[in-house]
Scaffold this motif. Sequence first.
Motif, short mmCIF file in Angstrom:
data_model
loop_
_atom_site.label_atom_id
_atom_site.label_comp_id
_atom_site.label_asym_id
_atom_site.label_seq_id
_atom_site.Cartn_x
_atom_site.Cartn_y
_atom_site.Cartn_z
N GLN A 1 0.83 -1.21 0.00
CA GLN A 1 0.00 0.00 0.00
C GLN A 1 0.86 1.26 0.00
OE1 GLN A 1 -2.18 -0.87 3.55
NE2 GLN A 1 -3.85 -1.93 2.49
N THR A 2 1.94 1.23 0.78
CA THR A 2 2.84 2.39 0.83
C THR A 2 3.46 2.66 -0.53
OG1 THR A 2 3.34 1.96 3.15
CG2 THR A 2 4.89 3.34 1.93
N MET A 3 3.94 1.61 -1.20
CA MET A 3 4.58 1.79 -2.51
C MET A 3 3.56 2.22 -3.56
SD MET A 3 7.58 1.40 -1.65
CE MET A 3 8.23 1.72 -3.30
N THR A 4 2.31 1.78 -3.41
CA THR A 4 1.26 2.24 -4.35
C THR A 4 1.05 3.74 -4.22
OG1 THR A 4 0.16 0.08 -4.24
CG2 THR A 4 -1.13 1.94 -5.05
N GLU B 1 -0.86 5.79 8.18
CA GLU B 1 0.61 5.78 8.21
C GLU B 1 1.18 5.42 6.85
OE1 GLU B 1 -0.82 5.60 12.30
OE2 GLU B 1 -1.32 4.48 10.47
N SER B 2 0.52 4.50 6.13
CA SER B 2 0.96 4.14 4.79
C SER B 2 0.78 5.30 3.82
CB SER B 2 0.19 2.91 4.29
OG SER B 2 0.46 1.79 5.08
N VAL B 3 -0.30 6.06 3.99
CA VAL B 3 -0.51 7.23 3.14
C VAL B 3 0.61 8.25 3.36
CG1 VAL B 3 -2.05 9.16 2.65
CG2 VAL B 3 -3.01 6.90 3.10
N PHE B 4 0.91 8.53 4.62
CA PHE B 4 1.95 9.51 4.92
C PHE B 4 3.31 9.05 4.41
CE2 PHE B 4 0.78 13.02 7.93
CZ PHE B 4 -0.59 12.90 7.74
N PHE B 5 3.68 7.81 4.72
CA PHE B 5 4.99 7.32 4.32
C PHE B 5 5.08 7.17 2.80
CE2 PHE B 5 8.35 3.85 4.45
CZ PHE B 5 9.37 4.75 4.69
N GLY B 6 3.99 6.77 2.18
CA GLY B 6 3.98 6.65 0.72
C GLY B 6 4.17 7.99 0.04
N LYS B 7 3.48 9.01 0.55
CA LYS B 7 3.65 10.34 -0.02
C LYS B 7 5.08 10.84 0.17
CE LYS B 7 -0.97 12.26 -0.07
NZ LYS B 7 -0.81 12.62 -1.48
N LEU B 8 5.64 10.55 1.34
CA LEU B 8 7.01 10.96 1.61
C LEU B 8 7.98 10.27 0.66
CD1 LEU B 8 8.80 12.69 3.41
CD2 LEU B 8 8.92 10.78 5.02
N LEU B 9 7.79 8.98 0.42
CA LEU B 9 8.66 8.24 -0.50
C LEU B 9 8.48 8.72 -1.93
CD1 LEU B 9 8.54 4.55 0.79
CD2 LEU B 9 10.36 6.23 1.05
N GLY B 10 7.24 9.03 -2.32
CA GLY B 10 7.01 9.52 -3.67
C GLY B 10 7.73 10.83 -3.94
N MET B 11 7.63 11.78 -3.01
CA MET B 11 8.32 13.05 -3.19
C MET B 11 9.83 12.88 -3.03
SD MET B 11 5.78 14.68 -4.03
CE MET B 11 6.69 16.18 -4.38
N PHE B 12 10.26 11.90 -2.25
CA PHE B 12 11.69 11.62 -2.15
C PHE B 12 12.22 11.08 -3.47
CE2 PHE B 12 15.07 8.50 -1.00
CZ PHE B 12 16.05 9.44 -0.69
N ALA C 1 3.22 5.86 -3.06
CA ALA C 1 4.46 6.51 -3.51
C ALA C 1 4.51 6.59 -5.02
CB ALA C 1 5.67 5.75 -2.97
N ARG C 2 4.15 5.49 -5.71
CA ARG C 2 4.16 5.49 -7.18
C ARG C 2 3.15 6.48 -7.73
NH1 ARG C 2 3.46 0.58 -7.66
NH2 ARG C 2 1.22 0.51 -8.09
N ARG C 3 1.99 6.55 -7.08
CA ARG C 3 0.95 7.49 -7.53
C ARG C 3 1.44 8.93 -7.44
NH1 ARG C 3 -2.22 10.46 -4.30
NH2 ARG C 3 -4.19 11.29 -5.17
N ASP C 4 2.04 9.30 -6.30
CA ASP C 4 2.50 10.68 -6.14
C ASP C 4 3.69 10.99 -7.04
OD1 ASP C 4 0.65 10.59 -4.01
OD2 ASP C 4 1.76 12.15 -2.96
N PHE C 5 4.58 10.01 -7.24
CA PHE C 5 5.74 10.23 -8.10
C PHE C 5 5.30 10.50 -9.54
CE2 PHE C 5 9.02 8.66 -10.98
CZ PHE C 5 10.13 9.36 -10.54
N ILE C 6 4.41 9.67 -10.05
CA ILE C 6 3.94 9.84 -11.43
C ILE C 6 3.15 11.14 -11.58
CG2 ILE C 6 2.41 8.88 -13.20
CD1 ILE C 6 3.17 6.10 -12.19
N ALA C 7 2.31 11.46 -10.59
CA ALA C 7 1.51 12.68 -10.66
C ALA C 7 2.38 13.93 -10.63
CB ALA C 7 0.51 12.72 -9.50
#
Length: 419
Positions: free
Chosen positions: A10-13, A226-237, A15-21
């Motif tokens: 879920q976290t990587m999903t 927590e997955s939403v927050f960490f995923g967004k952080l990884l995507g922007m990272f 992250a991938r969504r925010d990275f592509i967007a």
Amino acid sequence: MSKTRRMIRQTMTIARRDFIATVFTPIFLLFLFAPAIMGSFSAIGGFTAASMADGAKDKARIIAIIDPADNAAISRADKRLRGVFRPEGGPPGLTTTAPAGDPAAQARAAFDTRAYDASAVLYGPLDRPTILYSGGDRRSADYLGVLAQATLSDRKLGAATPTVTATKTAITRRSASSGGQNQTAMFAVFGIFFLTLFLAGQVVGTMAEERNNKVIEVLAAAVPLESVFFGKLLGMFGVALLFVGFWGTIVTQVGALMPPAMAAGLSELTPAVGAGPFALLFLVYFSMAYLLMGSVFLGVGAQASTMREIQMLSLPITILQVAMFGLASAGAARPDSWLAVVAEVFPLSSPFAMAGRAANSAALWPHALALAWQVMWVAIFITVGARLFRRGVLQSGSAKAGWLTRWRKRGKNKPSQAY
């Protein structure tokens, strides 16, 4: 599927969504080339300032009012003394003139002429000269004093003046100098500070935007917060790594085209741990600094609902970030002091200070401890930010509203006073 694997997926999903967007948009190209745009403006401003400075330097002169018989001796002494200065750091050009009438009045009049800008004027006998100088040009006056002494020696000794022929050989240091290590530490601290200051602030806007669009509530209903927050952080990272990789490749290629003198100067910047391990540690500590600051910015963006609130809340964090840079810089300048230990232990300044430590100390085991310490604090910041968002914004998990929500409600419910 286990709970841990599901959370990672879920976290990587997210992250991938925010990275592509973020990356697959036209505005990202503007962001990617922002350093080139800012560098162009800086170069234009620097070129303009340099042109003005060169124009002023061309008109600056030091004046020697002396007997024409001493012109040859003072010219030889001036040529010899200027050899120890860099071209851009030497004194102004020398102009000699013969005494006419009152030398003191002639010297004062030299400062009023429009033919040149006199910074210092010498007159009188060379063994007891009088030197006038303007404002902050005391260095020019000091140079004229040394020049008078060298001219007097040349005039008295003549052909008997001893000459020294030195053999100069450039060598390469076998080990890094302490000055080079300190400079490398300062460059590392500043580099991580600049990158995090430039890149970490994006996290605030993404969270606030999706909160306004109610998208964050949909995501929070589907996956743990927590997955939403960490995923967004990884995507922007990931976006930040793409930015650093792009400009890092360009900088390395430009470095190969540097003049030999500049390349030799950069060779003195040798870290204590070695170039390879230092590059790896720099990347790791940049990652930790970004994750630490990004997690704090995520918490801020989760609490703010308008751009005004984002600006009000992110400004203190930026000030704190600058303070952490100052603390880490002071610690890097004094690697064995208690200030360095404080900077290495405090979570927000730890990545900056440990990057400086990598330049000053060859020991590697402290970096393992520091990275574990920093990872723990990233987890703490993300957990706290998610809980504040859940309790203060989503109003689930506790009936007690967050401090920002309570502050807004208090302002709305405050009774108006009649006058």
